[in-house]
Design an enzyme around this catalytic site. Sequence first.
Site, PDB file in Angstrom:
ATOM      1  N   CYS A   1       0.839  -1.204   0.000  1.00  0.00           N
ATOM      2  CA  CYS A   1       0.000   0.000   0.000  1.00  0.00           C
ATOM      3  C   CYS A   1       0.873   1.252   0.000  1.00  0.00           C
ATOM      4  O   CYS A   1       1.885   1.310   0.710  1.00  0.00           O
ATOM      5  CB  CYS A   1      -0.911  -0.009   1.228  1.00  0.00           C
ATOM      6  SG  CYS A   1      -2.034   1.405   1.298  1.00  0.00           S
TER       7      CYS A   1
ATOM      8  N   CYS B   1      -0.518   0.080  10.320  1.00  0.00           N
ATOM      9  CA  CYS B   1      -0.872  -0.924   9.321  1.00  0.00           C
ATOM     10  C   CYS B   1       0.315  -1.755   8.868  1.00  0.00           C
ATOM     11  O   CYS B   1       1.362  -1.226   8.481  1.00  0.00           O
ATOM     12  CB  CYS B   1      -1.508  -0.235   8.117  1.00  0.00           C
ATOM     13  SG  CYS B   1      -2.136  -1.401   6.888  1.00  0.00           S
TER      14      CYS B   1
ATOM     15  N   CYS C   1     -19.969  -6.266   2.049  1.00  0.00           N
ATOM     16  CA  CYS C   1     -19.425  -4.957   2.405  1.00  0.00           C
ATOM     17  C   CYS C   1     -18.089  -4.797   1.707  1.00  0.00           C
ATOM     18  O   CYS C   1     -17.246  -5.700   1.745  1.00  0.00           O
ATOM     19  CB  CYS C   1     -19.250  -4.847   3.914  1.00  0.00           C
ATOM     20  SG  CYS C   1     -18.532  -3.275   4.442  1.00  0.00           S
TER      21      CYS C   1
END
Length: 419
Positions: free
Chosen positions: A65, A72, A142
Amino acid sequence: MDLLDTLTAKGLRRELPTREEALAVLATTDDELLDVVAAAGKVRRQWFGRRVKLNYLVNLKSGLCPEDCSYCSQRLGSKAEILKYTWLKPDQAAEAAAAGLAGGAKRVCLVASGRGPTDRDIDRVADTISAIKDAHENVEICACLGLLSDNQAERLRAAGADAYNHNLNTSEGTYGDITTTHTYADRVDTVTKAHGAGLSACSGLIAGMGESDEDLVDVVYALRELDPDSVPVNFLIPFEGTPLAKEWHLTPQRCLRILAMVRFVCPDIEVRIAGGREVHLRSMQPLGLHIANSIFLGDYLTSEGQAGQADLEMIKDAGFTVEGSDEVTLPQHRAHAVAAGGCGPAAGGCGSGADADADAAGAADSCGSGAGCGPCGGHAHGEPAVPAAAAPAGEGDELRSDLVKVRRRGAGTELAPNA
């Protein structure tokens, strides 16, 4: 205790507590802990009975990312030895989802690392949603893909998504301390876009990043104002190679007080115990079920969770039942608001006071830490988990990386998932 009597009464009326009352919950002593759990439990049972909703995570794209979220394991520059892979094909994602659904999950949370989806990514996710719903018609889907651009929420809704997760994570005042590559306002904007498109909004927080009680109350009140349908409460798992590697501040007692505060502020909203429950609540997880009405089943994005069968046994032993696919999660007044085209500011608000008719979710559901990071960004890297007794109050800063194991099974691997 007058405080708990007051908070219980307000919760049963869907009335917002004062900030002072919310702070007082976090300041209660360990001697008062069971009273706090019992009071929050009464509010939980009023709106959700003894049902526990199960959610299952599928990590569509892991690692690499470009964002710098300090918590994270998938962040830019992370040294955590997590799985790294690009987009799963729709049939691979559907196969992964099927394992969770077979274990009793009602909602599948599709998560992808990254700042936000491209239009091509939206097409990929749309194909994945179709593959899952073709095989499981009643499943809730979701999506948790990071920051949304204009019209992307509408496209996800048209593709069959039911909810969108994007967490606020922490207070606006301290947000810049944990992330610099996007802003708190960016996150609020994405939750608002999801609301506006008719998606059930899921937005929550991460506790244990060194924040103050005031910060915790700030973010929970901000969530209440955004009015999501579900609020995932993540407990930070510090992992090596990130700026928060030494942040071990949580005890089981602290976690329960945080959950109770969230329940009192969000009485009729789905409160989910998300990432970190096995690490920080440990043997006191069943008490958390008396406050929250939703958990993740099995593994998380980049770390292993409690075995799915152990989750089911815990729910049964604690006197709760797994919520069925034919049962409506939200109380009737909120469910009607969602069915009418979304809940939250765009729909007039849901749960803003005793007279409100309606009420954040899905993270990944429902799902997690936003920016595609999932609950707690997927957790820490460490040695295989071993049984451990709950740390005594006051020892929450003890580094317990031995309690976490990086996920090596399920989505993105050749091994069966832990569902």
